[in-house]
Design an enzyme around this catalytic site. Structure first.
Site, PDB file in Angstrom:
ATOM      1  N   ASN A 127       0.719  -1.127   0.041  1.00  0.00           N
ATOM      2  CA  ASN A 127       0.134   0.083   0.043  1.00  0.00           C
ATOM      3  C   ASN A 127       0.770   1.257  -0.041  1.00  0.00           C
ATOM      4  OD1 ASN A 127      -1.327   2.091   0.967  1.00  0.00           O
ATOM      5  ND2 ASN A 127      -3.103   0.953   1.591  1.00  0.00           N
ATOM      6  N   HIS A 138       0.950   6.174   1.748  1.00  0.00           N
ATOM      7  CA  HIS A 138       1.912   7.181   2.522  1.00  0.00           C
ATOM      8  C   HIS A 138       2.637   7.976   1.525  1.00  0.00           C
ATOM      9  CE1 HIS A 138       0.041   5.861   6.037  1.00  0.00           C
ATOM     10  NE2 HIS A 138       1.170   5.538   6.776  1.00  0.00           N
ATOM     11  N   HIS A 150      -5.441   3.340  -1.892  1.00  0.00           N
ATOM     12  CA  HIS A 150      -6.995   3.666  -1.270  1.00  0.00           C
ATOM     13  C   HIS A 150      -7.069   5.006  -1.755  1.00  0.00           C
ATOM     14  CE1 HIS A 150      -9.659   4.187   2.573  1.00  0.00           C
ATOM     15  NE2 HIS A 150     -10.370   4.443   1.425  1.00  0.00           N
ATOM     16  N   ARG A 183      -9.508   7.908  -1.457  1.00  0.00           N
ATOM     17  CA  ARG A 183     -10.436   8.361  -0.237  1.00  0.00           C
ATOM     18  C   ARG A 183     -11.219   9.461  -1.032  1.00  0.00           C
ATOM     19  NH1 ARG A 183      -9.365   6.810   5.263  1.00  0.00           N
ATOM     20  NH2 ARG A 183     -11.016   8.160   5.823  1.00  0.00           N
ATOM     21  N   ARG A 196      -7.331  12.886   0.430  1.00  0.00           N
ATOM     22  CA  ARG A 196      -6.415  13.112   1.142  1.00  0.00           C
ATOM     23  C   ARG A 196      -4.734  12.614   0.860  1.00  0.00           C
ATOM     24  NH1 ARG A 196      -7.704  10.067   6.822  1.00  0.00           N
ATOM     25  NH2 ARG A 196      -9.635  11.286   6.693  1.00  0.00           N
ATOM     26  N   GLU A 228      -8.668   0.117  -2.861  1.00  0.00           N
ATOM     27  CA  GLU A 228      -9.606   0.163  -1.945  1.00  0.00           C
ATOM     28  C   GLU A 228     -10.350   1.647  -1.961  1.00  0.00           C
ATOM     29  OE1 GLU A 228      -7.172   0.745   1.528  1.00  0.00           O
ATOM     30  OE2 GLU A 228      -6.389  -1.090   1.436  1.00  0.00           O
ATOM     31  N   THR A 281      -8.492   3.717   8.043  1.00  0.00           N
ATOM     32  CA  THR A 281      -9.610   2.797   8.177  1.00  0.00           C
ATOM     33  C   THR A 281      -9.832   2.306   9.439  1.00  0.00           C
ATOM     34  OG1 THR A 281      -9.132   2.397   5.940  1.00  0.00           O
ATOM     35  CG2 THR A 281     -11.086   1.047   6.899  1.00  0.00           C
ATOM     36  N   GLU A 306     -10.898  -9.517   2.955  1.00  0.00           N
ATOM     37  CA  GLU A 306      -9.811  -9.084   3.756  1.00  0.00           C
ATOM     38  C   GLU A 306      -9.868  -9.124   5.218  1.00  0.00           C
ATOM     39  OE1 GLU A 306      -7.278  -5.962   1.771  1.00  0.00           O
ATOM     40  OE2 GLU A 306      -6.417  -5.591   3.691  1.00  0.00           O
ATOM     41  N   HIS A 316      -3.617  -4.496   7.730  1.00  0.00           N
ATOM     42  CA  HIS A 316      -3.781  -3.371   8.659  1.00  0.00           C
ATOM     43  C   HIS A 316      -3.099  -3.899   9.752  1.00  0.00           C
ATOM     44  CE1 HIS A 316      -5.578   0.213  10.002  1.00  0.00           C
ATOM     45  NE2 HIS A 316      -6.151   0.403   9.046  1.00  0.00           N
TER      46      HIS A 316
HETATM   47  N1  PXP Z   1      -5.831  -2.854   4.164  1.00  0.00           N
HETATM   48  C1  PXP Z   1      -6.851  -2.099   4.331  1.00  0.00           C
HETATM   49  C2  PXP Z   1      -8.356  -2.412   3.517  1.00  0.00           C
HETATM   50  C3  PXP Z   1      -6.357  -0.677   4.569  1.00  0.00           C
HETATM   51  O1  PXP Z   1      -7.673   0.218   4.544  1.00  0.00           O
HETATM   52  C4  PXP Z   1      -5.089  -0.440   4.761  1.00  0.00           C
HETATM   53  C5  PXP Z   1      -4.756   1.042   5.377  1.00  0.00           C
HETATM   54  O2  PXP Z   1      -5.012   2.007   4.192  1.00  0.00           O
HETATM   55  C6  PXP Z   1      -4.269  -1.429   4.716  1.00  0.00           C
HETATM   56  C7  PXP Z   1      -4.627  -2.955   4.448  1.00  0.00           C
HETATM   57  C8  PXP Z   1      -2.682  -1.338   5.198  1.00  0.00           C
HETATM   58  O3  PXP Z   1      -2.689  -1.017   6.449  1.00  0.00           O
HETATM   59  P1  PXP Z   1      -1.677  -0.599   7.168  1.00  0.00           P
HETATM   60  O4  PXP Z   1      -0.994   0.875   6.459  1.00  0.00           O
HETATM   61  O5  PXP Z   1      -1.659  -0.265   8.586  1.00  0.00           O
HETATM   62  O6  PXP Z   1      -0.297  -1.697   6.752  1.00  0.00           O
END
Ligand code: PXP
Length: 254
Positions: free
Chosen positions: A9, A12, A45, A47, A51, A72, A103, A153, A203
């Site tokens: 992901n 960031h 993601h 949003r 953001r 996402e 999330t 997931e 997550h």
């Molecule tokens: N899976 C989903 C559905 C998420 O919303 C997120 C955070 O955007 C992640 C995985 C990744 O989480 P983390 O950034 O804590 O690794």
């Protein structure tokens, strides 16, 4: 998809860029580095408040990513329309609250079965596989199957928080918190497999807590962002992804 794949992901990276509303760092560059490090999937993601990831990022990623692209997004009509237009390999439906930092909980499928079923149909009609981001509860897993999703997931945030509690907390549960939550994820995972759905999780996973989750039988895909991007500040993204991939592939049941 074969077993145990890593979805990186890159939200960031866009968060840092948006801090200055400028052009760097570019999440499209991040996707290239993640692929070179061994990512099996790029996850973003989009949003509602934009953001971090922007529409421009999503379109460029669709054109440049050579592994799977996992989008996402929320159930909002506009988001589903964008998804159907861009056609990533997979959409992961997530709940979204404007004020949240990330999330917070899973999508409640039980309470909005018809709405989710309609979204799944719409996305499937455009050739997109659908994963539902849910809390690791047996009811939510059953409801995910009932609405026709291809995958779930499982939200590992509670497990990750428990792990952190064991590590740096006051030890109220005497170091057993993570073990308890791991068992919750294991039970939900078993039901996911019994129902024939693809099993994903994510997550809060990091370099120290990922292996017990990766070792769950049938685990196919882990989506990880914060921890990989955090390490990338020091080691570079390619290396950070490679290190995470090695841990996932080496994971065996405790
Ligand atoms: N899976 C989903 C559905 C998420 O919303 C997120 C955070 O955007 C992640 C995985 C990744 O989480 P983390 O950034 O804590 O690794």
């Amino acid at each position: 998809m074969s077993m145990r794949q890593l979805g990186v992901n890159i939200d960031h990276v866009a968060t840092v860029r948006q801090a200055r509303r400028t052009i760097e760092p570019d999440p499209v560059w991040a996707a290239v580095e993640a692929e070179l490090g061994g990512a099996d999937q790029i996850t973003v993601h989009l949003r509602e408040d934009r953001r971090h990831i922007q529409d421009r990022d999503l379109h460029l990623l669709k054109q440049t990513v050579t592994v799977r692209l996992n989008l996402e997004c929320s159930l909002q009509t506009e988001m589903l329309e964008i998804a159907c237009q861009v056609r990533p390999e997979q959409v992961c439906l997530v709940p979204e609250k404007r004020e949240e930092v990330t999330t917070e909980g899973g999508l409640d499928i039980v309470r909005q079965q018809q709405r989710v079923a309609a979204a799944v149909r719409q996305l499937n009609d455009h050739g997109i596989e659908v994963s539902l981001f849910i809390d690791p509860s047996l009811e939510q897993v059953q409801a995910s199957c009932d609405v026709g999703a291809q995958a779930v997931e499982l939200h590992t945030g509670t497990y990750a928080n428990a792990w952190l509690d064991d590590k740096v907390g006051l030890g109220a549960r005497q170091g057993q918190a993570a073990a308890t939550e791991l068992q919750v994820v294991r039970l939900a995972s078993q039901k996911v497999r019994e129902l024939g759905l693809r099993l994903n999780a994510g997550h809060g996973l990091n370099y120290r807590n990922v292996q017990p989750i990766a070792a769950i039988p049938g685990m196919e895909e882990l989506n990880i962002g914060h921890s990989i991007i955090s390490r990338a500040i020091f080691s570079g993204l390619r290396q950070a992804v490679a290190d995470m991939k090695s841990l996932i592939l080496a994971a065996t049941e405790a």
